[in-house]
Design a protein around this motif. Structure first.
Motif, PDB file in Angstrom:
ATOM      1  N   ASN A 123       0.822  -1.218   0.000  1.00 53.60           N
ATOM      2  CA  ASN A 123       0.000   0.000   0.000  1.00 53.60           C
ATOM      3  C   ASN A 123       0.852   1.262   0.000  1.00 53.60           C
ATOM      4  OD1 ASN A 123      -2.337  -1.505  -0.051  1.00 53.60           O
ATOM      5  ND2 ASN A 123      -2.521  -1.546   2.159  1.00 53.60           N
ATOM      6  N   ILE A 124       1.909   1.284   0.788  1.00 57.08           N
ATOM      7  CA  ILE A 124       2.785   2.461   0.832  1.00 57.08           C
ATOM      8  C   ILE A 124       3.514   2.631  -0.497  1.00 57.08           C
ATOM      9  CG2 ILE A 124       4.871   3.409   1.900  1.00 57.08           C
ATOM     10  CD1 ILE A 124       3.811   2.277   4.575  1.00 57.08           C
ATOM     11  N   GLY A 137      -6.062  -0.996  -1.552  1.00 58.18           N
ATOM     12  CA  GLY A 137      -5.567  -2.252  -0.998  1.00 58.18           C
ATOM     13  C   GLY A 137      -6.542  -2.935  -0.068  1.00 58.18           C
ATOM     14  N   THR A 138      -7.470  -2.180   0.481  1.00 63.23           N
ATOM     15  CA  THR A 138      -8.463  -2.736   1.409  1.00 63.23           C
ATOM     16  C   THR A 138      -9.722  -3.183   0.679  1.00 63.23           C
ATOM     17  OG1 THR A 138      -7.658  -1.264   3.132  1.00 63.23           O
ATOM     18  CG2 THR A 138      -9.805  -2.245   3.489  1.00 63.23           C
ATOM     19  N   ALA A 139     -10.210  -2.354  -0.222  1.00 68.08           N
ATOM     20  CA  ALA A 139     -11.459  -2.650  -0.926  1.00 68.08           C
ATOM     21  C   ALA A 139     -11.221  -3.431  -2.214  1.00 68.08           C
ATOM     22  CB  ALA A 139     -12.192  -1.348  -1.262  1.00 68.08           C
ATOM     23  N   PHE A 140      -9.957  -3.518  -2.651  1.00 67.91           N
ATOM     24  CA  PHE A 140      -9.587  -4.170  -3.916  1.00 67.91           C
ATOM     25  C   PHE A 140     -10.249  -3.486  -5.102  1.00 67.91           C
ATOM     26  CE2 PHE A 140     -10.043  -7.741  -0.746  1.00 67.91           C
ATOM     27  CZ  PHE A 140      -8.708  -7.738  -0.354  1.00 67.91           C
ATOM     28  N   SER A 141     -10.539  -2.191  -4.957  1.00 63.81           N
ATOM     29  CA  SER A 141     -11.174  -1.435  -6.027  1.00 63.81           C
ATOM     30  C   SER A 141     -11.121   0.051  -5.669  1.00 63.81           C
ATOM     31  CB  SER A 141     -12.637  -1.857  -6.186  1.00 63.81           C
ATOM     32  OG  SER A 141     -13.370  -1.502  -5.033  1.00 63.81           O
ATOM     33  N   PRO A 142     -11.399   0.925  -6.626  1.00 60.58           N
ATOM     34  CA  PRO A 142     -11.472   2.349  -6.295  1.00 60.58           C
ATOM     35  C   PRO A 142     -12.614   2.611  -5.321  1.00 60.58           C
ATOM     36  CG  PRO A 142     -11.443   2.036  -8.680  1.00 60.58           C
ATOM     37  CD  PRO A 142     -11.612   0.683  -8.060  1.00 60.58           C
ATOM     38  N   THR A 143     -12.430   3.600  -4.487  1.00 58.75           N
ATOM     39  CA  THR A 143     -13.513   4.003  -3.589  1.00 58.75           C
ATOM     40  C   THR A 143     -13.979   5.393  -4.000  1.00 58.75           C
ATOM     41  OG1 THR A 143     -11.894   4.744  -1.957  1.00 58.75           O
ATOM     42  CG2 THR A 143     -12.786   2.522  -1.692  1.00 58.75           C
ATOM     43  N   GLN A 168      -2.285  -3.290  -7.890  1.00 60.24           N
ATOM     44  CA  GLN A 168      -2.285  -3.186  -6.429  1.00 60.24           C
ATOM     45  C   GLN A 168      -3.413  -4.012  -5.818  1.00 60.24           C
ATOM     46  OE1 GLN A 168      -3.097   0.639  -4.664  1.00 60.24           O
ATOM     47  NE2 GLN A 168      -2.702  -0.129  -2.614  1.00 60.24           N
ATOM     48  N   ALA A 169      -4.603  -3.901  -6.363  1.00 65.35           N
ATOM     49  CA  ALA A 169      -5.740  -4.655  -5.827  1.00 65.35           C
ATOM     50  C   ALA A 169      -5.494  -6.158  -5.940  1.00 65.35           C
ATOM     51  CB  ALA A 169      -7.025  -4.263  -6.561  1.00 65.35           C
ATOM     52  N   THR A 170      -4.921  -6.586  -7.053  1.00 70.18           N
ATOM     53  CA  THR A 170      -4.634  -8.007  -7.242  1.00 70.18           C
ATOM     54  C   THR A 170      -3.585  -8.487  -6.246  1.00 70.18           C
ATOM     55  OG1 THR A 170      -5.201  -7.852  -9.583  1.00 70.18           O
ATOM     56  CG2 THR A 170      -3.863  -9.749  -8.906  1.00 70.18           C
ATOM     57  N   ALA A 171      -2.514  -7.726  -6.089  1.00 70.71           N
ATOM     58  CA  ALA A 171      -1.468  -8.099  -5.136  1.00 70.71           C
ATOM     59  C   ALA A 171      -2.020  -8.162  -3.716  1.00 70.71           C
ATOM     60  CB  ALA A 171      -0.311  -7.105  -5.210  1.00 70.71           C
ATOM     61  N   SER A 172      -2.831  -7.192  -3.342  1.00 64.56           N
ATOM     62  CA  SER A 172      -3.421  -7.195  -1.999  1.00 64.56           C
ATOM     63  C   SER A 172      -4.355  -8.377  -1.803  1.00 64.56           C
ATOM     64  CB  SER A 172      -4.192  -5.894  -1.750  1.00 64.56           C
ATOM     65  OG  SER A 172      -3.306  -4.807  -1.661  1.00 64.56           O
ATOM     66  N   LEU A 173      -5.163  -8.670  -2.810  1.00 64.66           N
ATOM     67  CA  LEU A 173      -6.088  -9.794  -2.726  1.00 64.66           C
ATOM     68  C   LEU A 173      -5.340 -11.116  -2.586  1.00 64.66           C
ATOM     69  CD1 LEU A 173      -9.024 -10.752  -2.813  1.00 64.66           C
ATOM     70  CD2 LEU A 173      -8.830 -10.840  -5.301  1.00 64.66           C
TER      71      LEU A 173
END
Length: 140
Positions: A40-41, A98-104, A120-125
């Motif tokens: 995330n950072i 990184g938390t929602a795996f999508s734009p907020t 980023q979303a894929t890596a976090s998931l």
């Protein structure tokens, strides 16, 4: 960026094959959390450095066509005149993606921004999913 990629790949490989950091629940959760925060950072810095030509360009003027649409850009009644995103705004963007795996609330407009947010979303998931699966397996 390479550092985040390296630790993410190492963690995923250790989770799949088994490794020293993934055999105890406490160590697994500590390492998994650190990798997730690192992702995330790293992406927050990427967004901050690339959006609208970088922080120096944004400090002088708002780009005519920004790479990200922040709520403050879209509704002038919710921000002070001349508002420009600062690093904390990109840190928030990285954390929510990184938390929602999508734009907020911040929408990617440029293709590079859409691709970066998808990565980023894929890596976090992957990290969160594999850490949870391994933790459940350890706790059985």
């Amino acid at each position: 960026m390479l550092g985040a990629t390296g630790v993410t790949v190492r963690l995923v490989v250790d989770l799949i094959r088994g490794g020293p950091d993934t055999n105890s629940d406490g160590q697994l959760l500590r390492v998994g959390s650190l990798v997730w925060v690192y992702i995330n950072i790293t992406f927050s810095f990427l967004y901050w450095e690339l959006d609208g030509g970088g922080p120096e360009t944004r400090a002088r003027r708002n780009p005519e066509f920004p790479d990200f649409a922040f709520p403050e850009h879209l509704n002038p009644h919710v921000a002070r005149p001349g508002w420009r995103p600062e690093f904390f705004d990109y840190l928030y963007l990285g954390f929510t993606d990184g938390t929602a795996f999508s734009p907020t609330d911040v929408m990617p407009l440029a293709r590079w921004a859409k691709l970066a947010m998808a990565v980023q979303a894929t890596a976090s998931l992957v990290v969160v999913g594999l850490v949870i699966a391994r933790a459940v397996n350890i706790l059985k």
